[in-house]
Design an enzyme around this catalytic site. Structure first.
Site: not given
Length: 605
Positions: A2, A30, A75, A101-102, A477, A481, A484, A501, A600
């Site tokens: 946040c 944020r 957030w 924030n947290g 993954e 990346k 993308e 194979h 996103k």
């Protein structure tokens, strides 16, 4: 997570609220699901709403006035996205305001104690307890600073706090533990903010608070203290040489890089999951006869790690299914439990699978980042990964936080199943808690080498990423990346054994191969796969914690990561692959934050 801002003017006649507004807008990256402002003039006045602040209020005609103000852009981590849950939060007397924030992980226990003492809560948030704790402390002291310090000492978790009160109208208090908080020193104003970007227009002099420090901002000046002892801390201001645009990304060229290097802090936030919900998730999975995990893209790769973990730790079989194929492959009934993983909580394919499971009577568990999202609301139990917002399209810190939550679920299941001894599980839990420092160490130790490798391979436009065992999801993954953001052909497999194979016919001098070689029973077989690629002139980049002479000899490049239990290797082994993708992209002159044709949150099927 946040964004918070507090401003105190030396001049009691000055109205700082338009400045508070501007500073908050600079922090909107944020969090943007809700916002709120507070000032003292002479009473505590609060204005808050759902949505992005820049869409609701005009700076030139700001409705609140005062020479002291604080604000928050949210957030969500506790409680849905509602006006009641927006910050600032106040006490029963409406004289104390708090922005935060947290995550306060012991808020359930503190709330129960406060309710017994007669406090009435208006929100579902963890933050509101801070205002009530200070109210309670002020019943035994008239010292605002002492009351706030006493309250903060009761908190467990991570937090940056800015606190004001109409009973103490000339001072703001700002506390930090594991969440960023910067003090700005202006000519005639003082600031406390989550990021220097917030107040950069007004001053470039700043003091970053360290853990367990707090600042007293008043019209007469500022003071930094240690809230464990309340002793002063001597800290000299630093001068920031960034301009506004530079400050958005700090020392980084892209938000993706910034978010990669934020992962040590973000990963620590993932430990503060809701324990009652974790218990419910574990009981649901233990009672199920059939367990699926479904997701898309990066989140699916996290689900694959979960599959390996539960097999190894608890002897539980999990069936991973891509969300878009879930209805075609899954058999769902009342004895089925399905884990849905989504950063946004709005992924259309995953949401469709969720609604299918609910129609069939199955049990639903969500692992998401965005509080109040559709998947979060519609699942019977939801655990939040607490990664905060990601500006870059590519998932980095959200992937690691998904893994962290899945590890925590797996460890709890392992305790119930009794396949491993409790000492073994506790050792794994301890190693998980050490990973934030290992992530930081890894990023620092490999950064230059990965950058140099990127220069050597930037002209190779095809690649294979290979792994075995729990290294398979990491290979997938890493390959994703690269695809993308570089737009190159890159392929991974359901196991490096699949190379022979058919696909190995593609390996030649125009290809690089990334090999994930964790230090476990798959080590020797991976050396064999590397040799197969080298004999066909492929350029091999090996990621390992055990660089033996044989492995070094057979590889063109070896990137060494710290030794950890192989089950935790996905967290560390993905780091060089994230960096490799970014650095190749930058060398090509492309923008890693905004890859073409990608969004996103994928909200269409």
């Amino acid at each position: 997570m946040c964004g918070i801002i507090g401003v105190v003017s030396k001049k009691k006649s000055e109205n700082v609220m338009p400045i508070v507004y501007e500073c908050l807008c600079n922090l909107e990256y944020r969090g943007y699901d809700s916002f709120g402002f507070a000032t003292v003039n002479p009473h505590l006045h609060v204005l808050k709403n759902v949505g992005a602040v820049s869409k609701f209020i005009n700076q030139d005609n700001f409705p609140l006035k005062g020479s002291l103000g604080f604000a928050h852009t949210r957030w969500a981590t506790h409680g849905g996205v509602t006006k009641a849950n927006a910050h600032p939060h106040t006490d029963c007397t409406n004289t104390i305001g708090v922005v935060h924030n947290g995550i306060i992980s012991n808020h359930h226990e503190l709330r129960k104690e406060l309710i017994k003492k007669g406090h009435v809560f208006r929100s579902e948030t963890d933050t509101e307890i801070v205002a009530h704790l200070i109210e309670e402390e002020l019943k035994t002291t008239s010292d605002f600073e002492l009351a706030a310090v006493s309250a903060v000492r009761k908190l467990v978790g991570s937090f940056a706090l800015v606190i004001g009160s109409s009973n103490f109208p000339d001072v703001l208090l700002a506390f930090r533990k594991e969440s960023p908080l910067i003090i700005g020193i202006g000519k005639d104003k003082f600031f406390a903010a989550s990021d220097v970007i917030s107040f950069l227009k007004y001053t470039k002099k700043m003091i970053p608070l360290d853990d367990y420090e707090y600042a007293i901002l008043s019209r007469d000046g500022y003071m930094i203290k240690d809230w464990r002892t309340m002793n002063p801390v001597n800290k000299r201001p630093k001068t920031v040489n960034w301009d506004f645009e530079m400050a958005k990304k700090g020392d980084y060229d892209s938000f993706m890089e910034k978010e990669i290097f934020e992962q040590p802090l973000a990963f620590r936030e993932s430990f503060y999951i809701d324990k009652p919900t974790l218990k419910k998730v574990v009981q649901t999975l233990l009672s199920a006869k059939r367990i699926y995990v479904t997701a898309s893209g990066t989140s699916y790769h996290a689900g694959l790690v979960f599959q390996y973990l539960l097999k190894e730790l608890a002897n539980i079989s999990v069936i991973p299914v891509i969300s878009s194929e879930f209805q075609n492959l899954a058999i769902v009934d009342e004895e089925t439990a399905v884990v849905f993983i989504s950063q946004s909580g709005e992924t259309a394919d995953t949401l469709t699978a969720l609604r299918y499971v609910k129609r069939k009577g199955g049990k639903t568990i969500g692992i998401v980042n965005v509080v109040g999202s559709s998947i979060a609301r519609e699942c019977e139990a939801t655990l939040y990964i607490n990664a905060g917002p990601e500006i870059a399209v590519c998932a980095t810190k959200s992937y690691l936080n998904q893994l962290s939550v899945l590890y925590q679920i797996s460890f709890e299941l392992a305790k119930h199943r009794g396949i491993l001894g409790i000492n073994e599980i506790e050792a794994l839990e301890d190693q998980l808690k050490q990973l934030p420092e290992l992530i930081k160490l890894t990023l620092g130790s490999i950064n230059r080498k990965v950058s140099e490798i990127a220069k050597d391979i930037q002209y190779l436009s095809k690649s294979f990423y290979i792994g075995r065992g729990i290294g398979v999801p990491t290979a997938k993954e890493g390959s994703l990346k690269l695809r993308e953001i570089t737009y190159d052909f890159s392929m991974s497999f359901d196991g490096a054994g699949e190379l022979k194979h058919g696909s190995i016919s593609l390996v030649d001098s125009d290809m690089f191969v990334v090999a994930i070689v964790q230090n476990d029973e798959t080590y020797d077989d991976m050396i064999g796969n590397i040799q197969e690629c080298k004999s066909r002139n492929g350029k091999v980049i090996t990621i390992t914690s055990n660089p033996t002479s044989e492995l070094i000899e057979k590889s063109d490049y070896v990137i060494e990561v710290p030794e950890a239990n192989p089950l935790l290797s996905p967290v560390l082994y993905i780091l060089p692959l994230q960096l490799l993708a970014v650095y190749v992209t930058k060398l090509r002159g492309l923008n890693p934050d905004r890859p073409r044709a990608l969004a996103k949150s994928v909200t269409v099927k």
